[in-house]
Structure formats: structure tokens, C-alpha cells
Design a protein around this motif. Structure first.
Motif, PDB file in Angstrom:
ATOM      1  N   LEU A 144      -1.606  11.665  -4.613  1.00 23.08           N
ATOM      2  CA  LEU A 144      -2.567  11.354  -4.077  1.00 23.08           C
ATOM      3  C   LEU A 144      -2.024  10.724  -3.138  1.00 23.08           C
ATOM      4  CD1 LEU A 144      -5.261  10.701  -6.546  1.00 23.08           C
ATOM      5  CD2 LEU A 144      -4.676  12.737  -5.871  1.00 23.08           C
ATOM      6  N   HIS A 145      -1.749  11.222  -2.063  1.00 22.63           N
ATOM      7  CA  HIS A 145      -1.054  10.172  -0.689  1.00 22.63           C
ATOM      8  C   HIS A 145      -2.435  10.795   0.274  1.00 22.63           C
ATOM      9  CE1 HIS A 145       2.031   9.258  -2.410  1.00 22.63           C
ATOM     10  NE2 HIS A 145       2.488  10.661  -3.188  1.00 22.63           N
ATOM     11  N   TRP A 146      -2.269   9.652   0.977  1.00 22.51           N
ATOM     12  CA  TRP A 146      -3.446  10.119   1.924  1.00 22.51           C
ATOM     13  C   TRP A 146      -3.175   9.309   3.594  1.00 22.51           C
ATOM     14  CZ3 TRP A 146      -5.382   8.219  -2.435  1.00 22.51           C
ATOM     15  CH2 TRP A 146      -6.056   8.579  -3.069  1.00 22.51           C
ATOM     16  N   ARG A 147      -3.343  10.169   4.959  1.00 24.64           N
ATOM     17  CA  ARG A 147      -3.171  10.080   5.490  1.00 24.64           C
ATOM     18  C   ARG A 147      -4.130   8.574   6.353  1.00 24.64           C
ATOM     19  NH1 ARG A 147      -5.359  15.122   9.641  1.00 24.64           N
ATOM     20  NH2 ARG A 147      -6.700  14.812   8.008  1.00 24.64           N
ATOM     21  N   ILE A 148      -3.359   7.778   7.171  1.00 26.69           N
ATOM     22  CA  ILE A 148      -4.135   6.589   7.734  1.00 26.69           C
ATOM     23  C   ILE A 148      -5.641   6.665   8.361  1.00 26.69           C
ATOM     24  CG2 ILE A 148      -4.222   5.025   9.563  1.00 26.69           C
ATOM     25  CD1 ILE A 148      -1.781   5.141   7.461  1.00 26.69           C
ATOM     26  N   CYS A 149      -5.873   8.477   9.036  1.00 24.06           N
ATOM     27  CA  CYS A 149      -7.590   8.568   8.996  1.00 24.06           C
ATOM     28  C   CYS A 149      -8.478   8.922   7.889  1.00 24.06           C
ATOM     29  CB  CYS A 149      -7.775   9.905  10.392  1.00 24.06           C
ATOM     30  SG  CYS A 149      -7.205  11.567   9.662  1.00 24.06           S
ATOM     31  N   GLU A 150      -7.598   9.330   7.119  1.00 26.12           N
ATOM     32  CA  GLU A 150      -8.318   9.513   5.904  1.00 26.12           C
ATOM     33  C   GLU A 150      -8.667   7.748   5.304  1.00 26.12           C
ATOM     34  OE1 GLU A 150      -6.209  13.628   4.747  1.00 26.12           O
ATOM     35  OE2 GLU A 150      -5.987  11.819   4.477  1.00 26.12           O
ATOM     36  N   LEU A 151      -7.105   7.157   4.831  1.00 24.12           N
ATOM     37  CA  LEU A 151      -8.115   6.304   4.686  1.00 24.12           C
ATOM     38  C   LEU A 151      -9.251   5.050   5.277  1.00 24.12           C
ATOM     39  CD1 LEU A 151      -4.354   4.816   4.306  1.00 24.12           C
ATOM     40  CD2 LEU A 151      -6.040   5.849   1.939  1.00 24.12           C
ATOM     41  N   LEU A 152      -9.404   5.736   6.812  1.00 19.51           N
ATOM     42  CA  LEU A 152     -10.497   5.266   7.329  1.00 19.51           C
ATOM     43  C   LEU A 152     -11.958   5.966   7.461  1.00 19.51           C
ATOM     44  CD1 LEU A 152      -8.443   4.254  10.300  1.00 19.51           C
ATOM     45  CD2 LEU A 152      -9.106   2.622   8.632  1.00 19.51           C
ATOM     46  N   ALA A 153     -12.033   7.363   6.289  1.00 23.04           N
ATOM     47  CA  ALA A 153     -13.132   7.387   6.581  1.00 23.04           C
ATOM     48  C   ALA A 153     -14.363   6.911   6.119  1.00 23.04           C
ATOM     49  CB  ALA A 153     -12.724   9.270   6.696  1.00 23.04           C
ATOM     50  N   GLU A 154     -15.474   6.895   6.757  1.00 21.71           N
ATOM     51  CA  GLU A 154     -16.895   6.484   5.983  1.00 21.71           C
ATOM     52  C   GLU A 154     -16.754   5.403   5.199  1.00 21.71           C
ATOM     53  OE1 GLU A 154     -18.655   9.604   3.726  1.00 21.71           O
ATOM     54  OE2 GLU A 154     -19.409   9.923   5.179  1.00 21.71           O
ATOM     55  N   GLY A 155     -15.357   4.575   5.345  1.00 20.50           N
ATOM     56  CA  GLY A 155     -15.303   2.991   4.697  1.00 20.50           C
ATOM     57  C   GLY A 155     -14.246   3.301   3.430  1.00 20.50           C
ATOM     58  N   GLY A 156     -13.798   4.571   3.833  1.00 18.74           N
ATOM     59  CA  GLY A 156     -13.197   4.362   2.511  1.00 18.74           C
ATOM     60  C   GLY A 156     -12.609   5.786   1.761  1.00 18.74           C
ATOM     61  N   ARG A 157     -11.292   6.041   1.478  1.00 16.13           N
ATOM     62  CA  ARG A 157     -10.982   7.219   1.040  1.00 16.13           C
ATOM     63  C   ARG A 157     -11.669   8.925   1.498  1.00 16.13           C
ATOM     64  NH1 ARG A 157      -5.592   5.702  -3.326  1.00 16.13           N
ATOM     65  NH2 ARG A 157      -4.495   3.965  -1.254  1.00 16.13           N
ATOM     66  N   LYS A 158     -11.509   9.607   1.669  1.00 15.23           N
ATOM     67  CA  LYS A 158     -11.602  10.924   1.050  1.00 15.23           C
ATOM     68  C   LYS A 158     -11.455  10.759  -0.360  1.00 15.23           C
ATOM     69  CE  LYS A 158     -11.464  13.156   5.369  1.00 15.23           C
ATOM     70  NZ  LYS A 158     -10.944  14.310   5.845  1.00 15.23           N
TER      71      LYS A 158
END
Length: 247
Positions: free
Chosen positions: A98-112
Motif C-alpha cells: 500500500l503506497h499512495w500518491r500525494i493527492c490521495e493522501l490529501l483526498a477528503e482529509g485522509g487516504r483513499k
């Protein structure tokens, strides 16, 4: 309004053909899949494989590695399961994939809930995303894709969307964002400042998500801050991309 597919069922190739025919039209095109893989965290999209310096290089690599029909990418994931992609318990501990992109970490205040490396379960986005990269590879020479390309003064532009963002903006609570009837759909559209919809033959998640998200995109298309999010650096924009609406 929903556009009917030739023959009644949309394929990726059919979507590509339709978009190519709209090249002279001003459209804001939203695709609900990840346009790239995480890069910033590890300095590579797929560590250990031939380097891809930016998202376009990743799209080209996926295309070169795939011969799946209809721009599919299932074989790309299968050949790399256990190394990059989690497809089941035999691949090891899911958390290590599980690795996230930066925008995914910020989406809706938490990870997708999922990442492009998690290829199992109802929430997985891996298969659609890597197949989508093949579509983008074919489309990008003919149509700008944000944020990899500048936003044009006129004509079409393609953006990555996350339908949950539109659902929240339409007043739907987290975990209860699926619309399955005409009354609820019109209520959501009213919140977004849109008129009532044309009646549908069937109310399913795919159709209502598309209508609500299209209404949201139309209402936010002129919001400069969404095109220039503060956290999106040039490196992030070119290697990982960004989800429109994540500020």
C-alpha cells in the motif's frame, strides 16, 4: 444527460473513439481512475523495473508491456503480482503493497480506501487505473491531460476525478453516497445548482455517479484554486498527477 454507447455497451476503445471525435469541442472530461502510480515516496513508479521519469513514460511502459484486448492491462498486473501488486493472500502481507500518491493522501482529509497496487476487492482501482493509462497513452497526443499539460483556452481537457468528492459536495454523507432513485438524484443536483435530470431507464450507481460528478465539474470548472492546488509541485504534477477537486 447520458450518452448511449454504440451497441449499448461502452468499451475503452469506444470511449477513445468518441473522444477523438470531440477534439474540436470544449469539454471537461473526467475519468475516475488514477492517472499514475505513486512516485515521490520511493523515487520510482515501479521500483526495480526500467525507470519511468514521468507519468507519460509510465503510460508508454504499460502500453509496451500489454497486448490485452480493449486496452486492458490485466496481464501487466498478473505478471507482477507479489512484486508490485497484491492479488490475494499468497502475495504476502497486503500492507506492504500500500503506497499512495500525494493527492490521495490529501483526498477528503485522509487516504483513499485503495491504491493502484491493491488489485483485489470491491474498492480496488488497480485494474482500471493501469488499463486507463493505456487509454491516456493513446489519447494524450491529441488532447491535453491535466496536470501533465497546461489547461487550454478552448477545446477539451481531461482530468482525473474521484466521485466521492462530488458526492460530498452534493450533500451526501460519507458511506452513503450511492443514489438509486430519481428523487435522490434531483435532490443532489439541486444542491449543486443544476436542473432536474432527464429520466433514466435504470438508476444504478454508474449512471447517477456520472451525472452528479458531471454537474459538480460544470459548477467548479472556473475555480482557479482547483487547477492550482497549493500542495501540487511541478514534480508531483508530472510524475504522479492530481485529482481535480483535491485542494
Amino acid at each position: 444527460m447520458l450518452i448511449e454507447a454504440p451497441g449499448g455497451v461502452w468499451s475503452r476503445g469506444g470511449v477513445l473513439d468518441w473522444l477523438m471525435a470531440q477534439r474540436g469541442t470544449s469539454l471537461l472530461v473526467g475519468f475516475d481512475f488514477s492517472f499514475s502510480a505513486p512516485f515521490v515516496e520511493r523515487g520510482a513508479h515501479l521500483p526495480g523495473e526500467p525507470p519511468t521519469a514521468d507519468a507519460r513514460a509510465l503510460w508508454a511502459y504499460v502500453e509496451a508491456e500489454c497486448d490485452d484486448p480493449d486496452l486492458g492491462a490485466a496481464s501487466f498486473l498478473e505478471r507482477r503480482r507479489g512484486r508490485h501488486f497484491y492479488l490475494g493472500a499468497a502475495d504476502g502481507a497486503k500492507a506492504s503493497f500500500l503506497h499512495w500518491r500525494i493527492c490521495e493522501l490529501l483526498a477528503e482529509g485522509g487516504r483513499k480506501p485503495s491504491t493502484v497496487f491493491d488489485a483485489i476487492g470491491a474498492a480496488q482501482v488497480a485494474k482500471a487505473s493501469f488499463a486507463g493509462m493505456r487509454l491516456l497513452h493513446a489519447l494524450a497526443p491529441h488532447m491535453p491531460v491535466w496536470p501533465f499539460d497546461p489547461v487550454p483556452d478552448s477545446g477539451p481537457v481531461v482530468v482525473e476525478i474521484y466521485t466521492a468528492i462530488a458526492a460530498r459536495a452534493a450533500g451526501m454523507r460519507k458511506g452513503r453516497s450511492k443514489i438509486r432513485d430519481a428523487v435522490a438524484l434531483d435532490a443532489a443536483l439541486a444542491v449543486l445548482g443544476s436542473k432536474a435530470h432527464r429520466p433514466l431507464e435504470r438508476y444504478d450507481d454508474h449512471a447517477t455517479d456520472a451525472i452528479v460528478t458531471a454537474a459538480w465539474l460544470r459548477g467548479r470548472a472556473d475555480e482557479d484554486g482547483l487547477w492550482h492546488p497549493a500542495a501540487m509541485t511541478t514534480q508531483i504534477a508530472q510524475t504522479e498527477g492530481w485529482t481535480f477537486g483535491v485542494a
